[in-house]
Design a protein around this motif. Sequence first.
Motif, PDB file in Angstrom:
ATOM      1  N   VAL A 361      39.721   4.032  -2.558  1.00 22.30           N
ATOM      2  CA  VAL A 361      40.359   5.094  -1.771  1.00 22.30           C
ATOM      3  C   VAL A 361      41.851   5.165  -2.080  1.00 22.30           C
ATOM      4  O   VAL A 361      42.397   6.237  -2.369  1.00 22.30           O
ATOM      5  CB  VAL A 361      40.136   4.865  -0.263  1.00 22.30           C
ATOM      6  N   ALA A 362      42.532   4.013  -2.019  1.00 18.74           N
ATOM      7  CA  ALA A 362      43.978   3.993  -2.251  1.00 18.74           C
ATOM      8  C   ALA A 362      44.316   4.473  -3.663  1.00 18.74           C
ATOM      9  O   ALA A 362      45.244   5.271  -3.859  1.00 18.74           O
ATOM     10  CB  ALA A 362      44.522   2.588  -2.022  1.00 18.74           C
ATOM     11  N   ALA A 363      43.559   4.018  -4.665  1.00 21.64           N
ATOM     12  CA  ALA A 363      43.834   4.396  -6.055  1.00 21.64           C
ATOM     13  C   ALA A 363      43.626   5.888  -6.278  1.00 21.64           C
ATOM     14  O   ALA A 363      44.378   6.529  -7.029  1.00 21.64           O
ATOM     15  CB  ALA A 363      42.949   3.594  -7.002  1.00 21.64           C
ATOM     16  N   SER A 364      42.618   6.464  -5.615  1.00 22.86           N
ATOM     17  CA  SER A 364      42.352   7.895  -5.802  1.00 22.86           C
ATOM     18  C   SER A 364      43.500   8.744  -5.266  1.00 22.86           C
ATOM     19  O   SER A 364      43.833   9.791  -5.830  1.00 22.86           O
ATOM     20  CB  SER A 364      41.044   8.285  -5.123  1.00 22.86           C
ATOM     21  N   ARG A 365      44.141   8.288  -4.191  1.00 20.43           N
ATOM     22  CA  ARG A 365      45.279   9.040  -3.631  1.00 20.43           C
ATOM     23  C   ARG A 365      46.486   8.959  -4.553  1.00 20.43           C
ATOM     24  O   ARG A 365      47.262   9.919  -4.658  1.00 20.43           O
ATOM     25  CB  ARG A 365      45.643   8.500  -2.243  1.00 20.43           C
ATOM     26  N   VAL A 366      46.654   7.832  -5.212  1.00 18.42           N
ATOM     27  CA  VAL A 366      47.742   7.707  -6.183  1.00 18.42           C
ATOM     28  C   VAL A 366      47.505   8.639  -7.364  1.00 18.42           C
ATOM     29  O   VAL A 366      48.408   9.361  -7.808  1.00 18.42           O
ATOM     30  CB  VAL A 366      47.873   6.245  -6.655  1.00 18.42           C
ATOM     31  N   THR A 367      46.285   8.647  -7.878  1.00 13.30           N
ATOM     32  CA  THR A 367      45.946   9.525  -9.008  1.00 13.30           C
ATOM     33  C   THR A 367      46.138  10.985  -8.625  1.00 13.30           C
ATOM     34  O   THR A 367      46.673  11.788  -9.406  1.00 13.30           O
ATOM     35  CB  THR A 367      44.495   9.287  -9.451  1.00 13.30           C
ATOM     36  N   PHE A 368      45.718  11.348  -7.418  1.00 10.18           N
ATOM     37  CA  PHE A 368      45.915  12.722  -6.945  1.00 10.18           C
ATOM     38  C   PHE A 368      47.399  13.080  -6.904  1.00 10.18           C
ATOM     39  O   PHE A 368      47.810  14.152  -7.383  1.00 10.18           O
ATOM     40  CB  PHE A 368      45.310  12.896  -5.551  1.00 10.18           C
ATOM     41  N   ALA A 369      48.209  12.201  -6.332  1.00 12.40           N
ATOM     42  CA  ALA A 369      49.631  12.496  -6.183  1.00 12.40           C
ATOM     43  C   ALA A 369      50.305  12.676  -7.540  1.00 12.40           C
ATOM     44  O   ALA A 369      51.132  13.578  -7.723  1.00 12.40           O
ATOM     45  CB  ALA A 369      50.315  11.375  -5.399  1.00 12.40           C
ATOM     46  N   TYR A 370      49.960  11.844  -8.517  1.00 13.19           N
ATOM     47  CA  TYR A 370      50.577  11.952  -9.832  1.00 13.19           C
ATOM     48  C   TYR A 370      50.055  13.176 -10.588  1.00 13.19           C
ATOM     49  O   TYR A 370      50.787  13.804 -11.352  1.00 13.19           O
ATOM     50  CB  TYR A 370      50.333  10.679 -10.645  1.00 13.19           C
ATOM     51  N   SER A 371      48.783  13.500 -10.356  1.00 11.74           N
ATOM     52  CA  SER A 371      48.224  14.700 -10.983  1.00 11.74           C
ATOM     53  C   SER A 371      48.893  15.955 -10.435  1.00 11.74           C
ATOM     54  O   SER A 371      49.105  16.929 -11.164  1.00 11.74           O
ATOM     55  CB  SER A 371      46.716  14.767 -10.732  1.00 11.74           C
ATOM     56  N   ARG A 372      49.225  15.938  -9.152  1.00 14.80           N
ATOM     57  CA  ARG A 372      49.902  17.074  -8.524  1.00 14.80           C
ATOM     58  C   ARG A 372      51.218  17.375  -9.219  1.00 14.80           C
ATOM     59  O   ARG A 372      51.668  18.526  -9.263  1.00 14.80           O
ATOM     60  CB  ARG A 372      50.120  16.759  -7.031  1.00 14.80           C
ATOM     61  N   ASP A 373      51.829  16.343  -9.785  1.00 17.75           N
ATOM     62  CA  ASP A 373      53.088  16.512 -10.505  1.00 17.75           C
ATOM     63  C   ASP A 373      52.887  16.544 -12.021  1.00 17.75           C
ATOM     64  O   ASP A 373      53.831  16.319 -12.782  1.00 17.75           O
ATOM     65  CB  ASP A 373      54.058  15.397 -10.123  1.00 17.75           C
TER      66      ASP A 373
END
Length: 568
Positions: A361-373
């Motif tokens: 869960v935590a890793a997926s949120r990091v990947t999402f945040a970096y993908s957003r940028d």
Amino acid sequence: MSERQKSVAEEQVTSVLEAGDVPMYERPLTADEEVLAALGYKPEFKREFSLWTSFCVSFAVLGLLPSFASTLYYGMGYAGTPGMTWGWLIAMAFIQCVAMSMAELCSSMPTSGGLYYAAAVLAPPGWGPLAAWVTGWSNWLGQITAAPSVDYGMASMMLAAASIQSPAYIPQNYEVFLLTALIMVVQSCISSMPTKWIANFNSVGSTLNIIILVIVIVIIPAATNREDQGLPRFAPSSVVWGEFYAGTDYPNGLALLLTFVAVVWTMSGYDAPFHLSEECSNANIASPRAIVLTSGVGGVMGWFLQLVVAYTVVDIEAALDSELGQPYAAYLLQILPRNITLAILALTIVCAFSMGQGCMVAASRVTFAYSRDECFGPLSPITKRVNRHTRTPVNAVWFNTIIGILMTFLIFGGALAAGALFSIGALAGFVAFTIPIFIRVFFVGNRFRPGPWNLGRASIPIGTAACAFVILMVPILMLPSVTGSDLDAAGMNWTCLVYGGPMTFILIWWMVDARKWFKGPKVNIEHQMLGRPGNTLDGTAAVMDRSSTESSTNNKHEIDGQEGNKKI
């Protein structure tokens, strides 16, 4: 709900936006959404996490019992029981400094991007993009190795239990790999569920983690059969605290520092509330509290577990070299009846599953945040997509799963090669944790605006201690346990290659290409700029004249984190 949009200056945040900017949104915002808007992002998730459920996810990610079981080889194998007693105490004092400094950043910048966003905002003028680039990728490497390393340890325990049941069975590497991959797929399915379901699952899992940890801490000293082996019920304190095990070629002091890899890796999950802050209510207070609570509770309970094992272990070398391939299982067999050993292993496996899922869960949120940028280049439009049914970053979950399964091929390189997963997680995470803290302590000055949860005057001393600890630990985490003619490919610590290789590539990518287009966190919310023609604030409400100059409206622009470095 707020009836007017506040300017950035009215929020307790340190933002990529300038103080006079006024975020705009098509509906009234809640207090949490106003804080996020002031940081430059529009709300995309449901805020269904609380202080308790955020703590539950991070405590599940911490996974004290399965983390201890997976890293016993390092905690006990490098320096013996002094590494478990003195080593844990010393390391935890500094880790708590890192956690508190991180919590202060989280309160000021509660976004999924977390440390990456903080590095961009706080870096000196012109250095924001590079600071964000290095922090983000290092953090991502640490995040995506978490679930594979946990699940590798879990698979090893499951097969060790099978070996205890059938002594003729010896687990093979390909069996460990296949079981690890299967576990990751199951956890990914759970991590793709709606936020409320994930929060509830982790709440149950974390509660079980705490209960099972207490049960194990009580059962081991109560049920130990050391006396049946002609030994005292507990080892003498002089032995536990003072007799080092020669598990390395280094002096005792350096061997003690090497045991910190177990503590650092075990205690690396407290950053999870930072990455979940966009899904947490009252995030700028609840999320930092969850960070500190996780580190504090985890540190104390983890030390109790270390003491129990240190006072009851019979033969360290036999536990490390057992054919079971799992020192924790071998240790339990030394001091407990077979059935109780299997019961404790089963309880530990339950905790490990919850821990691995929390890491997902935590890793997926990091990947999402970096993908957003747009950090992942052409893959970003795919990995930043939020599933319209679950309102969670499902694509990011499965992207991480594929990368994680590929990383577990290290299993075929032997125990030490697979151990690089643990060292990478510890090293990559700590480098990412410390870059924004280091910038905050030594470069920021008055540009940092503390959030409602802050350290006050203790901020700089605590941050300095955190930075000093990490600077010391980076080379320590890369040292092999043997030296000289004894050092060969099998005994090499491959962390320097497995972490250093990707990070070198990332820096080359930056110099050759990424610096031309990557400017740090990307604002995705419209906002007004005070003082621009036709775009002013009357003191009570924001007025946007869409017919005015194009540059003063609908400003969706990239920012490198520094005042004066906007590209509109």
